[in-house]
Design an enzyme around this catalytic site. Structure first.
Site, PDB file in Angstrom:
ATOM      1  N   GLY A  48       0.845  -1.194   0.000  1.00  0.00           N
ATOM      2  CA  GLY A  48       0.000   0.000   0.000  1.00  0.00           C
ATOM      3  C   GLY A  48       0.872   1.232   0.000  1.00  0.00           C
ATOM      4  O   GLY A  48       2.040   1.182   0.406  1.00  0.00           O
ATOM      5  N   GLN A  53       3.577   9.853   0.840  1.00  0.00           N
ATOM      6  CA  GLN A  53       4.828   9.092   0.867  1.00  0.00           C
ATOM      7  C   GLN A  53       5.691   9.356  -0.362  1.00  0.00           C
ATOM      8  O   GLN A  53       6.869   9.017  -0.372  1.00  0.00           O
ATOM      9  CB  GLN A  53       4.546   7.587   0.998  1.00  0.00           C
ATOM     10  CG  GLN A  53       3.966   7.222   2.358  1.00  0.00           C
ATOM     11  CD  GLN A  53       3.770   5.736   2.477  1.00  0.00           C
ATOM     12  OE1 GLN A  53       2.775   5.197   2.006  1.00  0.00           O
ATOM     13  NE2 GLN A  53       4.720   5.040   3.090  1.00  0.00           N
ATOM     14  N   CYS A  89       6.221   0.011   7.488  1.00  0.00           N
ATOM     15  CA  CYS A  89       5.896   1.145   6.629  1.00  0.00           C
ATOM     16  C   CYS A  89       7.121   1.485   5.796  1.00  0.00           C
ATOM     17  O   CYS A  89       8.231   1.515   6.326  1.00  0.00           O
ATOM     18  CB  CYS A  89       5.492   2.338   7.497  1.00  0.00           C
ATOM     19  SG  CYS A  89       5.061   3.793   6.536  1.00  0.00           S
ATOM     20  N   LEU A  90       6.888   1.733   4.512  1.00  0.00           N
ATOM     21  CA  LEU A  90       8.004   2.085   3.627  1.00  0.00           C
ATOM     22  C   LEU A  90       8.690   3.365   4.094  1.00  0.00           C
ATOM     23  O   LEU A  90       9.854   3.584   3.794  1.00  0.00           O
ATOM     24  CB  LEU A  90       7.496   2.261   2.191  1.00  0.00           C
ATOM     25  CG  LEU A  90       6.958   0.988   1.520  1.00  0.00           C
ATOM     26  CD1 LEU A  90       6.258   1.329   0.222  1.00  0.00           C
ATOM     27  CD2 LEU A  90       8.068  -0.019   1.286  1.00  0.00           C
ATOM     28  N   HIS A 131      -4.171   1.920   7.602  1.00  0.00           N
ATOM     29  CA  HIS A 131      -2.791   2.416   7.685  1.00  0.00           C
ATOM     30  C   HIS A 131      -2.577   3.561   6.680  1.00  0.00           C
ATOM     31  O   HIS A 131      -2.006   4.596   7.012  1.00  0.00           O
ATOM     32  CB  HIS A 131      -1.840   1.235   7.404  1.00  0.00           C
ATOM     33  CG  HIS A 131      -0.383   1.581   7.331  1.00  0.00           C
ATOM     34  ND1 HIS A 131       0.553   1.072   8.198  1.00  0.00           N
ATOM     35  CD2 HIS A 131       0.312   2.382   6.479  1.00  0.00           C
ATOM     36  CE1 HIS A 131       1.752   1.552   7.896  1.00  0.00           C
ATOM     37  NE2 HIS A 131       1.636   2.341   6.848  1.00  0.00           N
ATOM     38  N   GLU A 132      -3.087   3.354   5.451  1.00  0.00           N
ATOM     39  CA  GLU A 132      -2.859   4.368   4.400  1.00  0.00           C
ATOM     40  C   GLU A 132      -3.632   5.659   4.679  1.00  0.00           C
ATOM     41  O   GLU A 132      -3.117   6.754   4.447  1.00  0.00           O
ATOM     42  CB  GLU A 132      -3.235   3.813   3.023  1.00  0.00           C
ATOM     43  CG  GLU A 132      -2.468   2.578   2.584  1.00  0.00           C
ATOM     44  CD  GLU A 132      -0.969   2.665   2.763  1.00  0.00           C
ATOM     45  OE1 GLU A 132      -0.405   3.783   2.737  1.00  0.00           O
ATOM     46  OE2 GLU A 132      -0.348   1.607   2.967  1.00  0.00           O
ATOM     47  N   HIS A 135      -1.924   7.914   6.928  1.00  0.00           N
ATOM     48  CA  HIS A 135      -0.902   8.745   6.271  1.00  0.00           C
ATOM     49  C   HIS A 135      -1.505  10.068   5.793  1.00  0.00           C
ATOM     50  O   HIS A 135      -0.864  11.110   5.847  1.00  0.00           O
ATOM     51  CB  HIS A 135      -0.309   8.021   5.058  1.00  0.00           C
ATOM     52  CG  HIS A 135       0.823   7.083   5.384  1.00  0.00           C
ATOM     53  ND1 HIS A 135       1.999   7.493   5.963  1.00  0.00           N
ATOM     54  CD2 HIS A 135       0.960   5.747   5.190  1.00  0.00           C
ATOM     55  CE1 HIS A 135       2.812   6.448   6.122  1.00  0.00           C
ATOM     56  NE2 HIS A 135       2.196   5.374   5.657  1.00  0.00           N
TER      57      HIS A 135
END
Ligand code: NI
Length: 272
Positions: A48, A53, A89-90, A131-132, A135
């Site tokens: 995702g 990001q 998380c990236l 989660h997204e 962000h």
């Protein structure tokens, strides 16, 4: 175009992202942001990605497997039930933590073409979309995570059962034991209680043959992974994404006279 991922400490990750207007959604600029998000996600092991990001403070997220683009998403919990899972998380490389999320959510958004989307997601996709959307609100999962309460690995006696539980990450080894020497057809079932991805499966001792492998009843062959006709199965760099509750069943032919099989399952944590 693959874009650099904004990392923790970057102010863009702390901002409240703004909505995309219906006028600007079809423009080449916004469509290019969406294309870049897809290319960037595909270049990673993540499942995702949120626009902040890639340093775009816009309310756009993508969730993979299958790829879904959500513009101006609104996520509403449909149950009070929550699940705990290990997230990564990236934007926070090298760290995972335990996060509690709603099990079932309603997802309302626009597609990249401006069509309304209204879906109910559970388990793995519900976790990823929560989660997204965090962000978009300037929240990183590390603010919600418990880094101390990681479930302990199964005790040795628990590993002797045929239904071991796979934890968060790394190489998991399961011993399939028998009181007396056995051979021939056997099967083992692994139940996942956390999301992750399986990247490989290996059975020892040599001579055991994986004849079929399935995830929650679906043959891995149908999912595009070659069913093993060998003692190991490599699931490629993408791996096989598993959600909490999924069961991996391995059918195998065991060499005669053996009392013990060791199944090694490589599991990576889910990174979004
Ligand atoms: Ni993330």
């Amino acid at each position: 175009m693959i874009r650099p991922i904004a990392l923790i400490g970057d102010p863009v990750l702390l901002q409240m992202a703004r909505e995309v207007t219906s006028e600007e959604l079809p423009t080449p600029e916004i469509q290019a942001v969406i294309d870049d998000m897809i290319s960037t996600l595909k270049s990673t092991t993540g499942v995702g990605l949120a626009a902040p990001q890639i340093s775009e403070s816009l309310r756009i997220v993508i969730v993979d497997k299958p790829l879904t683009i959500l513009v101006n998403p609104v996520v509403t919990p449909l149950t009070t039930t929550t699940d705990t899972s290990i997230e990564g998380c990236l934007s926070v490389p090298g760290v995972t933590g335990q996060v509690r999320r709603h099990q079932t959510v309603r997802v309302e958004a626009l597609s990249r073409k401006g069509k309304p989307i209204d879906m109910v997601w559970t388990a793995f996709r519900a976790i990823v979309v929560q989660h997204e959307v965090d962000h978009l609100n300037g929240i990183l999962y590390v603010e919600r995570a418990d880094f101390t309460d990681i479930p302990p690995p199964p005790r040795p006696e628990a590993q002797k059962r045929l239904q071991p539980v796979i934890g968060s990450s790394g190489k998991k080894t399961f011993v399939i034991d028998s009181e007396k020497p056995v051979g021939g057809a056997r099967h083992a079932t692994f139940r996942f209680d956390l999301p992750g991805r399986i990247v490989g499966l290996r059975i020892q001792p040599g001579g055991a043959l994986i004849t079929r492998a399935s995830l929650s009843g679906m043959s891995l062959k149908k999912k595009g992974y070659p069913a093993g006709t060998a003692e190991q199965m490599i699931l490629g760099s993408e791996g096989l994404v598993v959600s909490p509750g999924d069961e991996l069943r391995i059918d195998l032919r065991m060499p005669s006279g053996k009392r013990r099989l060791v199944a090694e399952v490589d599991v990576n944590p889910l990174t979004t």
